[in-house]
Enzyme design. Sequence first.
Site, mmCIF file in Angstrom:
data_model
loop_
_atom_site.group_PDB
_atom_site.id
_atom_site.type_symbol
_atom_site.label_atom_id
_atom_site.label_comp_id
_atom_site.label_asym_id
_atom_site.label_seq_id
_atom_site.Cartn_x
_atom_site.Cartn_y
_atom_site.Cartn_z
ATOM 1 C CG ASP A 1 -0.108 -0.205 2.519
ATOM 2 O OD1 ASP A 1 1.112 -0.024 2.488
ATOM 3 O OD2 ASP A 1 -0.724 -0.546 3.559
ATOM 4 C CD GLU B 1 0.598 -6.825 3.071
ATOM 5 O OE1 GLU B 1 0.644 -5.600 2.840
ATOM 6 O OE2 GLU B 1 1.316 -7.354 3.923
ATOM 7 C CD GLU C 1 0.224 4.160 4.673
ATOM 8 O OE1 GLU C 1 -0.705 4.744 5.284
ATOM 9 O OE2 GLU C 1 1.399 4.543 4.722
ATOM 10 C CG HIS D 1 6.601 3.672 10.315
ATOM 11 N ND1 HIS D 1 5.821 3.950 9.224
ATOM 12 C CD2 HIS D 1 6.458 2.360 10.532
ATOM 13 C CE1 HIS D 1 5.248 2.836 8.797
ATOM 14 N NE2 HIS D 1 5.613 1.853 9.577
ATOM 15 N NE ARG E 1 3.878 9.723 4.662
ATOM 16 C CZ ARG E 1 4.591 10.702 4.121
ATOM 17 N NH1 ARG E 1 4.197 11.950 4.232
ATOM 18 N NH2 ARG E 1 5.688 10.444 3.454
ATOM 19 C CG HIS F 1 10.786 4.813 10.076
ATOM 20 N ND1 HIS F 1 10.987 5.777 9.129
ATOM 21 C CD2 HIS F 1 10.116 3.809 9.448
ATOM 22 C CE1 HIS F 1 10.452 5.389 7.979
ATOM 23 N NE2 HIS F 1 9.919 4.188 8.148
HETATM 24 C C1 UD1 Z 1 6.558 4.667 3.960
HETATM 25 C C2 UD1 Z 1 5.152 4.288 3.467
HETATM 26 C C3 UD1 Z 1 4.403 3.548 4.561
HETATM 27 C C4 UD1 Z 1 5.207 2.387 5.103
HETATM 28 C C5 UD1 Z 1 6.580 2.864 5.519
HETATM 29 C C6 UD1 Z 1 7.421 1.700 5.935
HETATM 30 C C7 UD1 Z 1 4.009 5.788 1.897
HETATM 31 C C8 UD1 Z 1 3.155 6.977 1.737
HETATM 32 N N1 UD1 Z 1 4.383 5.492 3.145
HETATM 33 O O1 UD1 Z 1 6.393 5.594 5.020
HETATM 34 O O2 UD1 Z 1 3.183 3.043 4.015
HETATM 35 O O3 UD1 Z 1 4.530 1.834 6.207
HETATM 36 O O4 UD1 Z 1 7.222 3.522 4.416
HETATM 37 O O5 UD1 Z 1 8.532 2.094 6.671
HETATM 38 O O6 UD1 Z 1 4.349 5.151 0.932
HETATM 39 N N2 UD1 Z 1 14.036 8.107 5.242
HETATM 40 C C9 UD1 Z 1 15.415 8.048 5.156
HETATM 41 N N3 UD1 Z 1 15.979 6.859 4.789
HETATM 42 C C10 UD1 Z 1 15.263 5.739 4.540
HETATM 43 C C11 UD1 Z 1 13.857 5.806 4.660
HETATM 44 C C12 UD1 Z 1 13.268 7.017 4.995
HETATM 45 O O7 UD1 Z 1 16.119 9.014 5.383
HETATM 46 O O8 UD1 Z 1 15.836 4.700 4.222
HETATM 47 C C13 UD1 Z 1 13.409 9.406 5.596
HETATM 48 C C14 UD1 Z 1 13.488 10.440 4.455
HETATM 49 O O9 UD1 Z 1 13.647 11.716 5.010
HETATM 50 C C15 UD1 Z 1 12.100 10.312 3.804
HETATM 51 C C16 UD1 Z 1 11.239 10.074 5.029
HETATM 52 O O10 UD1 Z 1 12.015 9.205 5.859
HETATM 53 O O11 UD1 Z 1 11.721 11.453 3.094
HETATM 54 C C17 UD1 Z 1 9.877 9.512 4.772
HETATM 55 O O12 UD1 Z 1 9.906 8.370 3.928
HETATM 56 P P1 UD1 Z 1 8.533 7.932 3.181
HETATM 57 O O13 UD1 Z 1 8.791 6.694 2.416
HETATM 58 O O14 UD1 Z 1 7.947 9.076 2.457
HETATM 59 O O15 UD1 Z 1 7.556 7.641 4.380
HETATM 60 P P2 UD1 Z 1 7.569 6.556 5.502
HETATM 61 O O16 UD1 Z 1 7.053 7.199 6.716
HETATM 62 O O17 UD1 Z 1 8.847 5.858 5.568
HETATM 63 N N1 UDP Z 2 12.003 -4.143 10.397
HETATM 64 C C1 UDP Z 2 13.379 -4.266 10.235
HETATM 65 N N2 UDP Z 2 14.196 -3.465 10.988
HETATM 66 C C2 UDP Z 2 13.719 -2.567 11.873
HETATM 67 C C3 UDP Z 2 12.324 -2.431 12.021
HETATM 68 C C4 UDP Z 2 11.484 -3.220 11.256
HETATM 69 O O1 UDP Z 2 13.857 -5.088 9.445
HETATM 70 O O2 UDP Z 2 14.537 -1.884 12.522
HETATM 71 C C5 UDP Z 2 11.114 -4.970 9.553
HETATM 72 C C6 UDP Z 2 10.057 -5.754 10.290
HETATM 73 O O3 UDP Z 2 10.522 -7.042 10.624
HETATM 74 C C7 UDP Z 2 8.921 -5.817 9.287
HETATM 75 C C8 UDP Z 2 9.100 -4.554 8.458
HETATM 76 O O4 UDP Z 2 10.412 -4.072 8.736
HETATM 77 O O5 UDP Z 2 9.050 -6.926 8.410
HETATM 78 C C9 UDP Z 2 8.078 -3.521 8.824
HETATM 79 O O6 UDP Z 2 8.415 -2.310 8.240
HETATM 80 P P1 UDP Z 2 7.785 -0.937 8.690
HETATM 81 O O7 UDP Z 2 7.323 -1.038 10.093
HETATM 82 O O8 UDP Z 2 8.778 0.118 8.342
HETATM 83 O O9 UDP Z 2 6.565 -0.763 7.686
HETATM 84 P P2 UDP Z 2 5.052 -1.277 7.688
HETATM 85 O O10 UDP Z 2 5.057 -2.751 7.841
HETATM 86 O O11 UDP Z 2 4.337 -0.563 8.792
HETATM 87 O O12 UDP Z 2 4.535 -0.836 6.370
#
Ligand code: UD1
Ligand code: UDP
Length: 382
Positions: free
Chosen positions: A104, A126, A140, A221, A223, A253
């Site tokens: 999602d 999924e 999502e 994490h 939003r 995160h």
């Molecule tokens: C995204 C997904 C969310 C998912 C989550 C898993 C969307 C809208 N959101 O949210 O559904 O549950 O990922 O973790 O698709 N950042 C880094 N390095 C990284 C990852 C993130 O620096 O490796 C920082 C960056 O500043 C980035 C911010 O996190 O802009 C947000 O990342 P983004 O993918 O937009 O949103 P998530 O909250 O991670």
């Molecule tokens: N996870 C990981 N390292 C971490 C935290 C989570 O590998 O430090 C894994 C966790 O086992 C799960 C996935 O990341 O499989 C979940 O990701 P996240 O919570 O970022 O996203 P969501 O599932 O909420 O979309």
Amino acid sequence: MTEPQKILPQKIMVVFGTRPEAIKLFPVVAALHADPRFTPVVCVSAQHRQMLDQVLEIAGIVPDHDLDLMKPDQTLDGLTAALLTELGRVMDLEQPARVIVQGDTATAMAGALAAYYRKLPVDHVEAGLRSGNIYHPWPEEVNRKIIGTIASLHFAPTDVSAGALIAEQVDPARVHVTGNTVIDALHWVSQRIATNPALAGGLADLEARFAGKRIIGVTSHRRENFGGGMENIAEAIRQIAARDDVAVIFPVHLNPNVRAVMNTALSGLDNVALIEPLDYPHFARLLGLAEIMLTDSGGVQEEAPALGKPVLVMRETTERPEGVTAGTAKLVGTETTRIVSEIFNLLDDKAAYEQMARAHNPFGDGQAARRIVELLGNEIGR
Ligand code: UD1
Ligand code: UDP
């Protein structure tokens, strides 16, 4: 006599960009590689960077296309616009027969839309998770609905998610219950750790520091929890960690909206370890060490019940009700007092703990990726 026509392997583009998509799709990529009928082409948006790379490395995936799109503190609009344009460009270049997306995220939704604009069939891994509230999880819930409208094959993890699709008038013949590929990933990583414990040995210092304490694993994490929700969660963790018998291990995160709040509220506390995101083997180790998981994550809601770890979910509603129904997961919202009292209840009431700490795995048997590839095989020549 004419030579029989050689059937070329079908090119399938697998699109993903974040940590959870990578964890849930690496078993599918491996299963496609193992099947001579398919040539998988992996396109990562790199919506996440470091957290995606952690998974690519452990899974041994080298993407065919890496769009490197992540920007610091990216907006949904900017991210989605870039994803749509760039994913479309790669689809035009590769001309795949089908496109696979998972879950999602913005990457999954834009990947499905770009494929639809090219009239390419989209297969959704999924599929069918619904909370019934378009603002929880946000965005999502709507991303999933958009993908569900476009998808050709819907790979639902459970009967509940399959039922949600059929209730939305999706053709039942296109909906298949496969289990969730996260269980395939969890089995795979557990086997890797069993043969090579060093893969998850990096927590040894923390384990020594917190020896004798009851460990609570935390991730957060979402939003919709930014702002007040995150501050409440941080305050709850501070109060929980004030107990002498407890230690909190919290891989934070990389989203700056999470880090700013958690670092300000929780840095320097004796019983709290704020650590960098763990790679998957180390996170599996944390799941093993923890007495309770406290999280707003989707994937952790699936993994913790499978391992018999009670999981308290810091959300108002969930699109994964199976754990709640079974009694291994509980929704606790984001109010400080509720989170603290639910954690203390589990720590202090043995019967309540035992009731939740039952291994329960409604999410699959670790064979989801194999089933998905078999179903894709049935589509060839249709
Ligand atoms: C995204 C997904 C969310 C998912 C989550 C898993 C969307 C809208 N959101 O949210 O559904 O549950 O990922 O973790 O698709 N950042 C880094 N390095 C990284 C990852 C993130 O620096 O490796 C920082 C960056 O500043 C980035 C911010 O996190 O802009 C947000 O990342 P983004 O993918 O937009 O949103 P998530 O909250 O991670
Ligand atoms: N996870 C990981 N390292 C971490 C935290 C989570 O590998 O430090 C894994 C966790 O086992 C799960 C996935 O990341 O499989 C979940 O990701 P996240 O919570 O970022 O996203 P969501 O599932 O909420 O979309």
